[in-house]
Design a protein around this motif. Structure first.
Motif, PDB file in Angstrom:
ATOM      1  N   TRP A   1      30.299  50.305  45.851  1.00 39.94           N
ATOM      2  CA  TRP A   1      31.562  50.892  46.164  1.00 39.94           C
ATOM      3  C   TRP A   1      32.385  49.876  46.987  1.00 39.94           C
ATOM      4  N   GLN A   2      31.478  49.114  47.915  1.00 41.25           N
ATOM      5  CA  GLN A   2      32.264  48.213  48.792  1.00 41.25           C
ATOM      6  C   GLN A   2      32.802  46.990  48.125  1.00 41.25           C
ATOM      7  N   ALA A   3      31.912  46.424  46.916  1.00 36.63           N
ATOM      8  CA  ALA A   3      32.218  45.539  46.269  1.00 36.63           C
ATOM      9  C   ALA A   3      33.562  45.805  45.305  1.00 36.63           C
ATOM     10  N   TYR A   4      33.828  46.891  44.860  1.00 39.28           N
ATOM     11  CA  TYR A   4      34.660  47.630  43.991  1.00 39.28           C
ATOM     12  C   TYR A   4      36.170  47.492  44.983  1.00 39.28           C
ATOM     13  N   MET A   5      35.822  47.886  46.195  1.00 37.18           N
ATOM     14  CA  MET A   5      36.864  48.112  47.186  1.00 37.18           C
ATOM     15  C   MET A   5      37.571  46.750  47.786  1.00 37.18           C
ATOM     16  N   ALA A   6      36.626  45.940  48.083  1.00 36.38           N
ATOM     17  CA  ALA A   6      36.875  44.635  48.895  1.00 36.38           C
ATOM     18  C   ALA A   6      36.941  43.589  48.171  1.00 36.38           C
ATOM     19  N   ALA A   7      36.194  43.245  47.146  1.00 32.80           N
ATOM     20  CA  ALA A   7      35.870  42.154  46.246  1.00 32.80           C
ATOM     21  C   ALA A   7      37.335  41.810  45.754  1.00 32.80           C
ATOM     22  N   PRO A   8      37.963  40.439  45.658  1.00 36.97           N
ATOM     23  CA  PRO A   8      39.151  40.179  45.099  1.00 36.97           C
ATOM     24  C   PRO A   8      39.062  40.119  43.524  1.00 36.97           C
ATOM     25  N   TRP A   9      39.441  41.178  42.764  1.00 39.57           N
ATOM     26  CA  TRP A   9      39.411  41.251  41.393  1.00 39.57           C
ATOM     27  C   TRP A   9      40.225  41.967  40.910  1.00 39.57           C
ATOM     28  N   THR A  10      40.936  41.864  39.718  1.00 38.38           N
ATOM     29  CA  THR A  10      42.119  42.578  39.052  1.00 38.38           C
ATOM     30  C   THR A  10      41.847  42.775  37.634  1.00 38.38           C
ATOM     31  N   ARG A  11      42.327  43.760  37.054  1.00 37.40           N
ATOM     32  CA  ARG A  11      42.413  43.855  35.529  1.00 37.40           C
ATOM     33  C   ARG A  11      43.953  43.450  35.325  1.00 37.40           C
ATOM     34  N   ASP A  12      44.797  43.376  36.135  1.00 35.43           N
ATOM     35  CA  ASP A  12      46.194  43.132  35.940  1.00 35.43           C
ATOM     36  C   ASP A  12      46.542  41.424  35.960  1.00 35.43           C
ATOM     37  N   GLY A  13      45.965  41.057  34.629  1.00 37.07           N
ATOM     38  CA  GLY A  13      46.309  39.676  34.497  1.00 37.07           C
ATOM     39  C   GLY A  13      46.879  39.291  33.123  1.00 37.07           C
ATOM     40  N   THR A  14      47.478  38.229  33.144  1.00 39.01           N
ATOM     41  CA  THR A  14      48.291  37.654  32.189  1.00 39.01           C
ATOM     42  C   THR A  14      47.965  36.256  31.648  1.00 39.01           C
ATOM     43  N   VAL A  15      47.662  35.828  30.356  1.00 39.88           N
ATOM     44  CA  VAL A  15      47.720  34.368  30.022  1.00 39.88           C
ATOM     45  C   VAL A  15      49.093  33.980  30.030  1.00 39.88           C
ATOM     46  N   ARG A  16      49.591  32.690  30.820  1.00 38.53           N
ATOM     47  CA  ARG A  16      50.993  32.286  30.468  1.00 38.53           C
ATOM     48  C   ARG A  16      50.909  30.900  30.151  1.00 38.53           C
ATOM     49  N   ALA A  17      51.777  30.540  29.618  1.00 36.58           N
ATOM     50  CA  ALA A  17      52.196  29.058  29.047  1.00 36.58           C
ATOM     51  C   ALA A  17      53.542  28.667  29.209  1.00 36.58           C
ATOM     52  N   TYR A  18      53.762  27.418  29.321  1.00 37.22           N
ATOM     53  CA  TYR A  18      55.129  26.979  29.244  1.00 37.22           C
ATOM     54  C   TYR A  18      55.735  26.779  27.934  1.00 37.22           C
ATOM     55  N   VAL A  19      57.136  27.308  27.706  1.00 40.53           N
ATOM     56  CA  VAL A  19      57.674  27.145  26.244  1.00 40.53           C
ATOM     57  C   VAL A  19      58.945  26.345  26.287  1.00 40.53           C
ATOM     58  N   ILE A  20      58.702  25.363  25.450  1.00 40.53           N
ATOM     59  CA  ILE A  20      59.837  24.350  25.551  1.00 40.53           C
ATOM     60  C   ILE A  20      61.017  24.596  24.465  1.00 40.53           C
ATOM     61  N   THR A  21      62.071  24.822  24.884  1.00 42.35           N
ATOM     62  CA  THR A  21      63.300  24.955  24.187  1.00 42.35           C
ATOM     63  C   THR A  21      63.849  23.632  23.574  1.00 42.35           C
ATOM     64  N   VAL A  22      63.570  23.579  22.191  1.00 36.10           N
ATOM     65  CA  VAL A  22      64.196  22.142  21.540  1.00 36.10           C
ATOM     66  C   VAL A  22      65.668  22.652  21.058  1.00 36.10           C
ATOM     67  N   THR A  23      66.579  21.637  21.506  1.00 35.78           N
ATOM     68  CA  THR A  23      67.900  21.898  21.224  1.00 35.78           C
ATOM     69  C   THR A  23      68.492  20.548  20.681  1.00 35.78           C
TER      70      THR A  23
ATOM     71  N   MET B   1      22.525  51.284  46.667  1.00 35.07           N
ATOM     72  CA  MET B   1      23.067  50.337  45.759  1.00 35.07           C
ATOM     73  C   MET B   1      24.642  50.854  45.433  1.00 35.07           C
ATOM     74  N   GLY B   2      24.700  52.139  45.336  1.00 30.93           N
ATOM     75  CA  GLY B   2      25.937  52.805  44.936  1.00 30.93           C
ATOM     76  C   GLY B   2      26.989  52.357  46.332  1.00 30.93           C
ATOM     77  N   TRP B   3      26.615  52.416  47.497  1.00 30.21           N
ATOM     78  CA  TRP B   3      27.445  52.271  48.532  1.00 30.21           C
ATOM     79  C   TRP B   3      27.818  50.644  48.310  1.00 30.21           C
ATOM     80  N   LEU B   4      26.749  49.636  48.000  1.00 26.76           N
ATOM     81  CA  LEU B   4      27.092  48.216  47.819  1.00 26.76           C
ATOM     82  C   LEU B   4      28.248  48.051  46.651  1.00 26.76           C
TER      83      LEU B   4
END
Length: 313
Positions: free
Chosen positions: A38-60, A33-36
């Protein structure tokens, strides 16, 4: 039996034998299980480096003037078409009235010039010369051009008056409001900012070594640091470029090359856009929130193309 000799399993009690076998089995399962993991940690596509974003409309404001009314408050939700603020219309109403008067004057002058030209046209060459007829026809044409110019000025004045009322272009939230009634709004300068409520997404910055495992349409799980509930999402796009420090030049035009250790190569991170699905009303999304993103393997629909082509033999 010597001190280093292994115990004879045949002479050991059955309970003790079972205990040893269970222990060995548990160790083997834990190691597997530890080996599995470790494989999932090293190979599975995941990241803690994510950011919520949105478009900001500039009203002039498209016209300059004093802000007479401000119909919104900080952090207020507005719908598309809701009034945001109103520029003092007095100057623009006067300009429109003046333009309408100019239209009436130009119209009367055109009618007079056209009548004069028509009268000369009906006279014979004994009563009026050809040159005089041409002069009156030219005057009528100039009056027609002046009338069209007056109509254009009136339409411009009417458009400027309509632009004193500013409405929201999207559904969203007023953010960082610093404008107040009585401030002077300058044409082309930001007066308000609106976070588009229908545009939230997550940018997940995956290491380049994981790009081969990503496909457009893959299902994603998004965990926000602010909430325990996991959100569902879909991979909707992958950015095709990031900044390359070595491509920049110094003030003299020389290449700026960053020194690196030959045995250390850090994987670059590429932004992957995750579209969110069915966000519950209890979760307050805000641009800039931190997110952990994991991709469900082999969840893309049939026919989806990988980010990078598969290696060829």
């Amino acid at each position: 039996m010597t001190a280093v000799e292994a115990p004879d399993m045949r002479r050991m009690p059955l309970r003790k034998v079972l205990s040893v076998l269970v222990t060995l089995g548990a160790v083997a399962v834990a190691a597997y299980m530890g080996w599995l993991m470790w494989q999932a940690y090293m190979a599975a596509p995941w990241t803690r480096d994510g950011t919520v974003r949105a478009y900001v409309i500039t009203v002039t404001s498209q016209v300059s003037g004093r802000i007479a009314e401000l119909g919104v408050k900080a952090s207020q939700y507005v719908r598309k078409g809701d009034p945001l603020m109103k520029i003092d219309p007095a100057d623009f109403e006067i300009a429109l009235a003046s333009a309408e008067a100019a239209v009436a004057s130009a119209k009367a002058d055109l009618a007079n010039k056209q009548a004069e030209a028509a009268r000369r046209a009906r006279l014979t060459s004994l009563a009026v010369s050809v040159e005089e007829q041409q002069i009156y026809n030219a005057a009528a044409d100039m009056a027609a051009a002046a009338y069209r110019q007056a109509l254009s000025n009136r339409d411009q004045a009417r458009l400027a008056l309509s632009r004193t009322q500013i409405v929201s272009p999207v559904n969203g939230y007023i953010t960082n409001l610093v404008t107040q009634a009585g401030d002077y709004a300058t044409s082309g300068q930001r007066a308000l900012s609106i976070v588009d409520a229908d545009s939230f997404w997550v940018d997940a910055y995956f290491e380049e070594t994981l790009l081969r495992s990503l496909h457009i349409g893959d299902q994603a799980r998004v965990a926000l640091m602010a909430y325990p509930r996991t959100l569902e999402g879909t991979v909707v796009g992958i950015e095709r470029g990031i900044a390359v420090p070595n491509a920049e030049s110094d003030p003299s035009g020389l290449a700026t090359v960053n020194p690196v250790f030959t045995w250390v190569r850090l994987a670059q991170r590429v932004p992957v856009r995750i579209g969110l699905k069915n966000v519950p009303s209890s979760i307050v999304l805000a641009a800039g929130l931190t997110a952990t993103v994991s991709i469900v393997p082999n969840s893309a629909p049939a026919g989806a193309k990988p980010v990078l082509p598969a290696a060829t033999e």
